[in-house]
Design a protein around this motif. Sequence first.
Motif, PDB file in Angstrom:
ATOM      1  N   SER A   1      27.106 -26.911   8.331  1.00  0.00           N
ATOM      2  CA  SER A   1      27.999 -27.943   8.809  1.00  0.00           C
ATOM      3  C   SER A   1      29.310 -27.338   9.264  1.00  0.00           C
ATOM      4  O   SER A   1      29.539 -26.151   9.152  1.00  0.00           O
ATOM      5  N   GLY A   2      30.168 -28.187   9.769  1.00  0.00           N
ATOM      6  CA  GLY A   2      31.471 -27.760  10.237  1.00  0.00           C
ATOM      7  C   GLY A   2      31.763 -28.401  11.575  1.00  0.00           C
ATOM      8  O   GLY A   2      30.872 -28.886  12.256  1.00  0.00           O
ATOM      9  N   THR A   3      33.013 -28.391  11.924  1.00  0.00           N
ATOM     10  CA  THR A   3      33.368 -28.977  13.203  1.00  0.00           C
ATOM     11  C   THR A   3      33.060 -27.998  14.321  1.00  0.00           C
ATOM     12  O   THR A   3      32.932 -26.801  14.113  1.00  0.00           O
ATOM     13  N   ASN A   4      32.968 -28.516  15.533  1.00  0.00           N
ATOM     14  CA  ASN A   4      32.630 -27.681  16.676  1.00  0.00           C
ATOM     15  C   ASN A   4      33.728 -26.676  16.992  1.00  0.00           C
ATOM     16  O   ASN A   4      33.458 -25.606  17.507  1.00  0.00           O
TER      17      ASN A   4
ATOM     18  N   PRO B   1      20.597 -23.843  -2.927  1.00  0.00           N
ATOM     19  CA  PRO B   1      20.055 -22.870  -1.961  1.00  0.00           C
ATOM     20  C   PRO B   1      21.153 -22.117  -1.192  1.00  0.00           C
ATOM     21  O   PRO B   1      21.062 -20.900  -1.011  1.00  0.00           O
ATOM     22  N   GLY B   2      22.186 -22.814  -0.769  1.00  0.00           N
ATOM     23  CA  GLY B   2      23.288 -22.149  -0.075  1.00  0.00           C
ATOM     24  C   GLY B   2      24.025 -21.184  -0.978  1.00  0.00           C
ATOM     25  O   GLY B   2      24.434 -20.100  -0.551  1.00  0.00           O
ATOM     26  N   ALA B   3      24.209 -21.567  -2.246  1.00  0.00           N
ATOM     27  CA  ALA B   3      24.897 -20.689  -3.191  1.00  0.00           C
ATOM     28  C   ALA B   3      24.090 -19.420  -3.431  1.00  0.00           C
ATOM     29  O   ALA B   3      24.651 -18.314  -3.445  1.00  0.00           O
TER      30      ALA B   3
ATOM     31  N   GLY C   1      32.427 -13.870   2.994  1.00  0.00           N
ATOM     32  CA  GLY C   1      32.206 -14.889   1.968  1.00  0.00           C
ATOM     33  C   GLY C   1      32.806 -16.226   2.353  1.00  0.00           C
ATOM     34  O   GLY C   1      32.191 -17.276   2.156  1.00  0.00           O
ATOM     35  N   LEU C   2      34.015 -16.214   2.911  1.00  0.00           N
ATOM     36  CA  LEU C   2      34.643 -17.457   3.364  1.00  0.00           C
ATOM     37  C   LEU C   2      33.835 -18.094   4.488  1.00  0.00           C
ATOM     38  O   LEU C   2      33.619 -19.304   4.495  1.00  0.00           O
ATOM     39  N   LEU C   3      33.374 -17.283   5.415  1.00  0.00           N
ATOM     40  CA  LEU C   3      32.574 -17.785   6.531  1.00  0.00           C
ATOM     41  C   LEU C   3      31.276 -18.420   6.030  1.00  0.00           C
ATOM     42  O   LEU C   3      30.913 -19.527   6.438  1.00  0.00           O
ATOM     43  N   MET C   4      30.598 -17.745   5.122  1.00  0.00           N
ATOM     44  CA  MET C   4      29.349 -18.310   4.587  1.00  0.00           C
ATOM     45  C   MET C   4      29.612 -19.553   3.753  1.00  0.00           C
ATOM     46  O   MET C   4      28.819 -20.485   3.773  1.00  0.00           O
ATOM     47  N   TYR C   5      30.702 -19.551   3.006  1.00  0.00           N
ATOM     48  CA  TYR C   5      31.045 -20.741   2.231  1.00  0.00           C
ATOM     49  C   TYR C   5      31.221 -21.935   3.161  1.00  0.00           C
ATOM     50  O   TYR C   5      30.718 -23.020   2.908  1.00  0.00           O
ATOM     51  N   TYR C   6      31.943 -21.720   4.252  1.00  0.00           N
ATOM     52  CA  TYR C   6      32.194 -22.820   5.172  1.00  0.00           C
ATOM     53  C   TYR C   6      30.909 -23.292   5.847  1.00  0.00           C
ATOM     54  O   TYR C   6      30.703 -24.473   6.071  1.00  0.00           O
TER      55      TYR C   6
END
Length: 128
Positions: free
Chosen positions: A2-5, A72-74, A48-53
């Motif tokens: 997810s995330g904004t465009n 699963p994401g964690a 890590g920040l990128l994957m978290y987002y």
Amino acid sequence: MSGTNKTIPRLWAGFAVIMAAAGVLLWRLGAAHFITGIAGGIAVAYLGLLMYYLLIPRPGSKPITFIRGYLPGALLRYIIMIGAFCAVVFVLRINAIGVLLGIFLGMMVSTFISLNHLRQSPHKHPEV
């Protein structure tokens, strides 16, 4: 995912800049240099920040349970982060103390940014 465009390309661009800077330092200073280790650690923390987002479920997307939504994401984040750390320290042989310091600094900055982003302004009463 997810995330904004607008945010996702900005995050990828930031990751590319940090990786380029770490690559230049690796090329110019060498893997054993302390500054190269710090740059490598910051790159791992930014990953890590990128994957978290990208991998955290967002509220309102759909009904989320812990097992189906978050776990699963964690697990994927932990596997990739441990692999990235091992690649930087054991494969590229970048200064381990510098990498640990860089990860610490990168995680402190990302935590500050995340918490600052979550902060809400105080609600004003209609009379004011």
